[in-house]
Scaffold this motif. Structure first.
Motif, short mmCIF file in Angstrom:
data_model
loop_
_atom_site.label_atom_id
_atom_site.label_comp_id
_atom_site.label_asym_id
_atom_site.label_seq_id
_atom_site.Cartn_x
_atom_site.Cartn_y
_atom_site.Cartn_z
N ILE A 187 0.85 -1.20 0.00
CA ILE A 187 0.00 0.00 0.00
C ILE A 187 0.89 1.25 0.00
CG2 ILE A 187 -1.80 1.28 1.22
CD1 ILE A 187 -2.68 -1.36 2.48
N LEU A 188 0.70 2.09 -1.00
CA LEU A 188 1.42 3.37 -1.09
C LEU A 188 0.45 4.49 -0.75
CD1 LEU A 188 3.38 2.82 -4.43
CD2 LEU A 188 4.10 2.28 -2.11
N ILE A 189 0.89 5.42 0.08
CA ILE A 189 0.07 6.56 0.48
C ILE A 189 0.48 7.76 -0.35
CG2 ILE A 189 -0.74 7.94 2.41
CD1 ILE A 189 -1.31 4.94 2.66
N LEU A 190 -0.49 8.38 -1.01
CA LEU A 190 -0.21 9.48 -1.94
C LEU A 190 -1.08 10.69 -1.62
CD1 LEU A 190 -0.33 6.65 -4.14
CD2 LEU A 190 1.27 8.32 -5.04
N PRO A 191 -0.76 11.86 -2.21
CA PRO A 191 -1.55 13.05 -1.92
C PRO A 191 -3.01 12.96 -2.38
CG PRO A 191 0.56 13.65 -2.87
CD PRO A 191 0.43 12.17 -3.02
N THR A 192 -3.26 12.29 -3.50
CA THR A 192 -4.61 12.18 -4.05
C THR A 192 -4.72 10.88 -4.86
OG1 THR A 192 -4.00 13.32 -6.11
CG2 THR A 192 -4.86 14.70 -4.31
N ALA A 193 -5.95 10.52 -5.21
CA ALA A 193 -6.14 9.39 -6.12
C ALA A 193 -5.59 9.72 -7.50
CB ALA A 193 -7.63 9.03 -6.21
N GLN A 194 -5.68 10.98 -7.92
CA GLN A 194 -5.12 11.38 -9.21
C GLN A 194 -3.60 11.20 -9.21
OE1 GLN A 194 -7.01 12.17 -11.78
NE2 GLN A 194 -5.31 12.47 -13.19
N ALA A 195 -2.96 11.46 -8.07
CA ALA A 195 -1.52 11.21 -7.97
C ALA A 195 -1.22 9.73 -8.14
CB ALA A 195 -1.00 11.71 -6.62
N GLY A 352 8.01 12.94 -6.43
CA GLY A 352 7.62 13.87 -5.37
C GLY A 352 6.17 13.75 -4.95
N LEU A 353 5.58 12.58 -5.13
CA LEU A 353 4.17 12.38 -4.78
C LEU A 353 4.07 11.95 -3.32
CD1 LEU A 353 3.08 10.54 -8.05
CD2 LEU A 353 2.84 12.97 -7.50
N ILE A 354 4.40 12.87 -2.43
CA ILE A 354 4.54 12.56 -1.01
C ILE A 354 3.36 13.16 -0.25
CG2 ILE A 354 6.07 12.67 0.98
CD1 ILE A 354 7.21 11.25 -1.54
N ALA A 355 2.74 12.35 0.58
CA ALA A 355 1.61 12.79 1.41
C ALA A 355 2.11 13.23 2.78
CB ALA A 355 0.58 11.68 1.54
#
Length: 484
Positions: A187-195, A352-355
């Motif tokens: 599971i990867l945590i991202l800023p948005t579903a679009q990310a 850089g898709l960091i939450a």
């Protein structure tokens, strides 16, 4: 005297040092102070300008660093010897035509023709689709979770991307409630579903690869895949959702929303999901399942995710908290097959898709404390009532014009015109009247075949829904007053 050539504004926001530096630089570059010219000492110039000696000293030091002055201990500053030659060698830039278009990528040049995201979606107005009701969210509980996270934040290299606590809490929730089969490190945590879609596109697509997406479907998916150079093909829907394309070429990626098709709300049965999995050859074709609002089913239990049927590592599962909680919580997640987890995590860093670590820790508390599931159960009751209210209001006031399709879940519904109509022009008229919605034809990837309106009900209370439908009735019926 030099002081006669300098005028400082005491109230200027730029500050005295910046003003003096700028004016001395202009005097040198403009030829008023020529090479070899000896300037007054910092003490003398400060007295003449009625400023502090530090102000002058800082200006001299800056100009020396830029090469305009030569400064030595116990000596007055001197303008650099070759200053005229240096400026003579610096040829002025040729003038450019103001109307010349900027050089952009082929993808960027196509953005003006993409109807996503909508330009008018700046304000939240009924009946905007896809919005959760932030007014019903348990903000006090969420604030406590955020506060606890802020008090115990720990910094190390691992926490900068994926908080293990949130991944473990998500794994347990998704397994029980959505039928997703995965370990926490998948599971990867991202800023948005679009990310998440951007990450998938960047790591799986080679320019020219074929991608299947639903038609009509979610425009953000097509945008992400086209940005990676994919040849995006719109696959038509039947009553069960996405069909299998009648072409021999197997795609590199299939994007689908099986639990609640966007925008029609159709639910894909297990047999159709199995057909899509059969199309995807392991290691060569990926299936991206976007479960953007899969928590909200009203007439039956939510159908388990397509990802849970996959036994060969072909499916990637995308989710978001923006729909289930509130759009202000900018956190999405991506469940990937084991063989992709390391590559995806490295790619996430590179892109850089960091939450936010702070929000991740708070979400872990919110889920593990049972608050997330309690909120979902409560909102299912509320949203079901609002869905029924919108469908009933449309039937009573616009039944001769629109036929509402009541979805089994989700946060929006489609209303189709009883006779052929230009849904885009009608949508523009309704938006101007104060009702925010979307034309169904604007969601088509190929030639539009559907005409209707996409209306949101989740974020709006029943009184707001009633008022919006009355506005629609008046705008569509002309002088005919809306029925009570």
């Amino acid at each position: 005297m030099l002081t006669e050539l300098i005028a400082l504004e005491r109230t200027d926001d730029a500050g005295l040092v910046a003003q003096l530096t700028h004016q001395l630089r202009d005097l040198i570059s403009g030829g008023r102070l020529r090479s070899g010219t000896v300037l007054p000492s910092s003490r003398q110039l400060a007295a003449g300008l009625a400023v502090s000696r530090n102000t002058v000293t800082h200006a001299f030091e800056q100009l020396a660093a830029e090469g305009y002055l030569h400064v030595a201990p116990r000596r007055r500053p001197v303008v650099t010897d070759d200053i005229e030659e240096r400026f003579a060698r610096a040829e002025p830039m040729p003038k450019r035509e103001a109307s010349r278009k900027p050089l952009l990528s082929p993808w960027a040049l196509q953005l003006k023709d993409v109807d996503w995201p909508l330009s008018y979606q700046a304000d939240f107005r009924p009946l905007r689709p896809g919005l959760a009701d932030a007014r019903e969210f348990p903000h006090e509980i969420w604030a406590r979770c955020l506060r606890r996270s802020a008090l115990r934040r720990r910094f190390n290299d691992q926490t900068l991307i994926n908080r293990q606590g949130l991944r473990e809490a998500l794994r347990d929730y998704l397994e029980v409630n959505r039928g997703v089969r995965a370990e926490a490190d998948q599971i990867l945590i991202l800023p948005t579903a679009q990310a998440a879609l951007t990450l998938v596109a960047a790591t799986t697509i080679v320019p020219g690869d074929t991608v299947w997406t639903e038609d009509p479907g979610y425009p953000g998916a097509a945008a992400a895949f086209r940005a990676a150079g994919a040849d995006v093909r719109g696959i038509r829907l039947d009553r069960w959702g996405m069909t299998r394309a009648r072409e021999a070429r197997v795609p590199k990626l299939i994007f689908t929303t099986p639990s609640h098709q966007h925008p029609t709300g159709r639910v894909m049965p297990v047999a159709r999901r199995t057909e899509l999995l059969a199309v995807a050859e392991p290691g060569r074709t990926w299936i991206v399942e976007d479960d953007y609002d899969g928590e909200f089913h009203y007439d039956s239990r939510p159908m388990p995710a397509l990802q849970g049927l996959d036994r060969e590592g072909r499916a990637l599962y995308v989710g978001t908290f923006a729909k289930a909680m509130t759009s202000d919580i900018r956190i999405g997640y991506l469940v990937v097959p084991p063989q992709l987890s390391k590559t995806m995590e490295i790619a996430q860093r590179h892109l850089g898709l960091i939450a936010s670590v702070h929000v991740q820790e708070a979400l872990a508390d919110f889920i593990s404390g049972g608050h997330f599931l309690a909120h979902i159960r409560r909102m299912r009751r509320i949203y079901r009532s609002r869905r029924d209210h919108l469908a009933g209001s449309l039937q009573r006031q616009l039944g001769e014009v629109l036929a509402a399709e009541v979805p089994p879940g989700g946060m929006q519904l489609i209303a189709r015109f009883s006779r052929g109509a230009n849904d885009r022009s009608i949508a523009e008229r309704l938006v101007a009247a104060g009702v925010e919605l979307r034309a169904l034809s604007s969601l088509a990837l190929e030639r539009p075949r559907d005409s209707g309106l996409l209306l949101g009900f989740a974020a709006w209370r029943e009184s707001e829904i009633s008022a919006a439908v009355r506005i629609m009735a008046n705008a569509l019926a002309g002088k005919r007053a809306a029925r009570a």
